[in-house]
Design an enzyme around this catalytic site. Structure first.
Site, PDB file in Angstrom:
ATOM      1  N   ASN A   7       0.865  -1.176   0.000  1.00  0.00           N
ATOM      2  CA  ASN A   7       0.000   0.000   0.000  1.00  0.00           C
ATOM      3  C   ASN A   7       0.907   1.233   0.000  1.00  0.00           C
ATOM      4  OD1 ASN A   7      -1.747   2.073   0.526  1.00  0.00           O
ATOM      5  ND2 ASN A   7      -2.655   1.157   2.356  1.00  0.00           N
ATOM      6  N   ARG A  90      -2.665  -2.093  -3.371  1.00  0.00           N
ATOM      7  CA  ARG A  90      -3.821  -1.217  -3.194  1.00  0.00           C
ATOM      8  C   ARG A  90      -3.669  -0.051  -4.177  1.00  0.00           C
ATOM      9  NH1 ARG A  90      -4.658   3.520   0.953  1.00  0.00           N
ATOM     10  NH2 ARG A  90      -6.825   3.949   0.536  1.00  0.00           N
ATOM     11  N   HIS A 179     -12.602   3.568   0.175  1.00  0.00           N
ATOM     12  CA  HIS A 179     -12.690   2.532   1.222  1.00  0.00           C
ATOM     13  C   HIS A 179     -13.483   1.314   0.733  1.00  0.00           C
ATOM     14  CE1 HIS A 179     -12.346   5.978   4.363  1.00  0.00           C
ATOM     15  NE2 HIS A 179     -11.156   5.400   4.249  1.00  0.00           N
ATOM     16  N   ARG A 240     -10.353  16.430   7.699  1.00  0.00           N
ATOM     17  CA  ARG A 240     -11.098  16.811   6.486  1.00  0.00           C
ATOM     18  C   ARG A 240     -12.499  17.279   6.850  1.00  0.00           C
ATOM     19  NH1 ARG A 240     -10.031  11.335   3.230  1.00  0.00           N
ATOM     20  NH2 ARG A 240      -8.137  10.985   4.431  1.00  0.00           N
ATOM     21  N   GLU A 383      -8.190  -4.632   5.496  1.00  0.00           N
ATOM     22  CA  GLU A 383      -8.046  -4.355   4.067  1.00  0.00           C
ATOM     23  C   GLU A 383      -6.927  -5.182   3.443  1.00  0.00           C
ATOM     24  OE1 GLU A 383      -8.358  -0.166   5.283  1.00  0.00           O
ATOM     25  OE2 GLU A 383      -9.238   0.192   3.324  1.00  0.00           O
TER      26      GLU A 383
END
Ligand code: AMP
Length: 396
Positions: A7, A90, A179, A240, A383
């Site tokens: 990743n 990923r 996601h 965010r 993940e």
């Protein structure tokens, strides 16, 4: 089969080696500060964490250091690189081009590059990681697993923005969602645990981490999700903003003398619960500050939970019902007080929380009572395991 899961971020690279038969992690770690100075963290299963500071001018040196650590005579989890059978990468943005994971070849790399301007910080780093692995392990099959792919089943009324259609035609401006690997993994697991048919289950997955998004999964298909063209839309996150009236941005820009990239920097890095509280983006710090009477920390927590509950309500409406609600990721798995604040607003759905079950952290558990009309679960996401599974399925 051993799968190396990679990743890549712009200056980091997280990795795990997973034995796909036992689904055990053989080793894991990360490279940080790539292109700045460089640090490798390596931890074999059951072994001590090792930290090595060493120059990593590019991702290629970082991958080389990971491979050296994995095959180190004393602490390596593998005897040789031949024990890596496949690599799963990923990839953040697959645009409309990728609706599922795919074996990586030249054409795929080219198509991922075409999506670069949709994710200018992430996709180029992903491609650098792919090329570094290709150079150092030629011949090992590689699979790309996209954050956006799971959401490609959204109907058009859910993914289009209310702006002139030509921007979709010309530039593919639309909601993509992120996601996806986590939402898919957790919703499938929810069907397994409840013993219900994934093909007819209505699930809402709340992936609440530093980046946070919610997904409505109807019959195994993502039908709506809170992140958009980029991971900025939707929930209030660590730093965010999530949803905001775009006119507020022009107003702030004029007052503060900022341009669009200055505004986006603030929305991505200086907003969210950190910006509201002035304390931290981390819910451990926020909980502490709130318990000590910090009003802005309390406000940030309340705003976060309110927005989650609002999205859950809208997705129950979008699916005309909901059977299971799942909480996952750092905040979803660890903060019972956030889960309670969300569920307390969902009484109209017939949700009743089991307060004792809800006080646990980080484990798979049902947190609704036996008579709750909607089942609520904490399901830790994984993940990396999901990427390893996808990789094996395509390589076998
Ligand atoms: P993630 O992005 O999924 O790794 O989630 C990271 C976030 O989860 C952190 O910024 C914290 O806000 C939150 N988090 C992680 N562990 C805990 C914990 N033990 N208690 C409360 N919040 C946590």
């Amino acid at each position: 089969m051993n799968v190396l899961v990679i990743n890549c971020g712009s200056s980091s690279l997280k990795y795990q080696v997973i034995d796909s038969e036992s689904e055990q992690v053989l080793a894991k770690g990360l490279c940080e500060r790539i292109g700045i100075d460089g640090r490798l963290v390596y931890q074999p299963a059951g072994g001590e964490k090792e930290i090595t500071d060493a120059p990593m001018p590019t991702h290629k040196e970082a991958v080389q250091m990971v491979l050296d650590a994995l095959t180190n005579e004393k602490t390596g989890a593998l005897k040789s690189l031949d024990e890596i059978d496949a690599i799963g990468h990923r990839i953040v943005h697959g645009g409309e081009k990728f609706t599922s994971s795919t074996i990586i070849n030249d054409d795929v790399i080219k198509t991922v590059e075409e999506c670069n301007d949709l994710a200018p910080l992430h996709n180029p780093a992903n491609i650098i990681g792919i090329n570094a692995c290709r150079d150092l392990m030629p011949g090992v099959p590689m699979v790309g697993v996209f954050d956006t792919a799971f959401h490609q089943t959204m109907p058009k009324e859910a993914y289009m923005y209310g702006i002139p259609y030509e921007y979709y035609d010309k530039y593919k401006v639309r909601k993509y969602g992120f996601h996806g690997t986590s939402h898919s993994f957790v919703s499938k697991r929810a069907a397994e645990i409840t013993g219900r048919d994934y093909g007819s289950l209505k699930t809402i997955v709340c992936h609440l981490g530093n980046g946070a998004s919610i997904c409505a999964v109807d019959g195994g298909r993502s039908v709506d999700t809170s992140m958009g063209l980029s991971p900025l839309e939707g929930l209030i996150m660590g730093t965010r903003s999530g949803d905001i009236d775009p006119s507020a941005l022009e107003f702030i820009a004029n007052k503060e003398g900022l341009d669009i990239s200055g505004i986006l920097q603030i929305l991505n890095k200086k907003s969210g619960v950190e910006g509201i509280s002035g304390v931290s983006s981390d819910f451990r710090d926020l909980e502490k500050a709130s318990s000590e009477g910090n009003e802005r920390a309390t406000l940030a927590i309340d705003m976060f939970a309110y927005r989650v509950a609002k999205y859950v309500g809208s997705y129950a409406a979008a699916m005309n019902g909901v059977d299971v609600i799942c909480f996952t990721a750092g905040i979803g798995e660890n903060t019972g007080f956030i889960r309670k604040k969300v569920c307390d607003r969902l009484g109209y759905l017939g949700i009743a929380l089991d307060e004792s079950a809800n006080s646990t952290r980080g484990e798979e558990i049902k947190i609704s009572t036996a008579d709750s009309k909607v089942e609520v679960y904490v399901i830790p996401t994984n993940e990396e395991l999901a990427i390893a599974r996808e990789t094996v399925a395509l390589v076998k």
